[in-house]
Design an enzyme around this catalytic site. Structure first.
Site, PDB file in Angstrom:
ATOM      1  N   ASP A  79       0.401  -2.592  -2.331  1.00  0.00           N
ATOM      2  CA  ASP A  79      -0.009  -1.187  -2.330  1.00  0.00           C
ATOM      3  C   ASP A  79       0.708  -0.412  -3.439  1.00  0.00           C
ATOM      4  OD1 ASP A  79      -1.498  -1.716  -0.075  1.00  0.00           O
ATOM      5  OD2 ASP A  79       0.031  -0.962   1.303  1.00  0.00           O
TER       6      ASP A  79
HETATM    7  N1  URA Z   1       1.236  -5.081   3.560  1.00  0.00           N
HETATM    8  C1  URA Z   1       1.170  -3.757   3.312  1.00  0.00           C
HETATM    9  O1  URA Z   1       1.033  -2.965   4.226  1.00  0.00           O
HETATM   10  N2  URA Z   1       1.260  -3.358   2.046  1.00  0.00           N
HETATM   11  C2  URA Z   1       1.466  -4.179   0.998  1.00  0.00           C
HETATM   12  O2  URA Z   1       1.566  -3.730  -0.147  1.00  0.00           O
HETATM   13  C3  URA Z   1       1.538  -5.560   1.264  1.00  0.00           C
HETATM   14  C4  URA Z   1       1.418  -5.985   2.565  1.00  0.00           C
END
Ligand code: URA
Length: 242
Positions: free
Chosen positions: A104
């Protein structure tokens, strides 16, 4: 024989099919000098297919990069909202590489980039069983049964049951190490939320047997060594819980 352009680009190791669609939408692919559209086909033996002016030839040399993704970068090659992308961080590597899976915008840590569609598929395909390890700092309190619920497969958003996973909560309850073998959108954040806490920092530490190099500062990358690469191609242990 004519093939969809997305298929040609992924077979040549230039991009995954989804990323090839992005290249097509962005007008970066030309067939015999004319910008190709999504859905177009070409015959690699008769037509000249170019990406950013570079003809598809032999598959390019395989590149495998480990990036320590900083917060604030989008895991994509190009962002329509003009945000900073991980592609900018590896732009000087000399080859066109694309990220394997996603972190993310505000997640950080280990991100692999490659032009090898086979490895990419192996790691991200559902059911691959490749375990990803995360370090999460949280606010709020984990419920007392969190570790057991992770082991059984925690239900997130009140209806979606996750695969069995593992969580090791620090004694003060403010952080945890989380091991998951699937990669749905916001997977870890949703799992932590279902356990009563909220992720405020998330860092990926490992993918399968491959660990983030602690010598890489945020934003830095380096090629994988042969030994690291071999770890990614190792058979995945057949275990129900990571
Ligand atoms: N899970 C999440 O919530 N975000 C990420 O970036 C990777 C795994």
């Amino acid at each position: 024989m004519k093939e969809r352009i997305q298929k040609l680009l992924s077979a040549a190791g230039v991009a995954s099919r989804r990323q090839a669609e992005e290249l097509l939408r962005a007008g970066r692919v030309r067939v015999n000098g004319t910008a190709a559209q999504l859905g177009d086909s070409a015959d690699p033996d008769r037509d000249t297919v170019e990406v950013d002016g570079v003809p598809l030839g032999q598959p390019p040399r395989r590149r495998y990069l480990m990036l320590n993704k900083p917060r604030g970068y989008v895991t994509t090659l190009r962002d329509e909202q003009g945000r900073r992308t991980v592609a900018e961080l590896t732009a000087d590597c000399g080859d066109r590489v694309y990220p394997i899976g996603r972190l993310d915008l505000n997640s950080e840590g280990l991100l692999l980039l490659t032009n090898d569609g086979v490895l990419c598929h192996r790691i991200i395909m559902p059911g691959s069983g490749v375990v990803k390890e995360y370090y999460a700092e949280v606010t709020g309190r984990f419920r007392p049964d969190t570790e057991a619920r992770f082991r059984e497969g925690i239900t997130v958003d009140n209806h979606f049951r996750c695969l069995p996973a593992r969580i090791e909560i620090a004694p003060d309850g403010a952080s945890a190490r989380i091991f998951v073998s699937e990669g749905k959108r916001h997977q870890v954040k949703r799992m932590v939320a279902a356990a009563g806490a909220r992720v405020r920092r998330l860092k990926r530490l490992a993918i399968g047997g491959l660990r983030l190099d602690p010598a890489l500062a945020p934003g830095e990358y380096r090629p994988l060594t042969q030994e690291e690469l071999a770890l990614l191609f190792q058979p995945v242990p057949d275990s129900k819980t990571p």
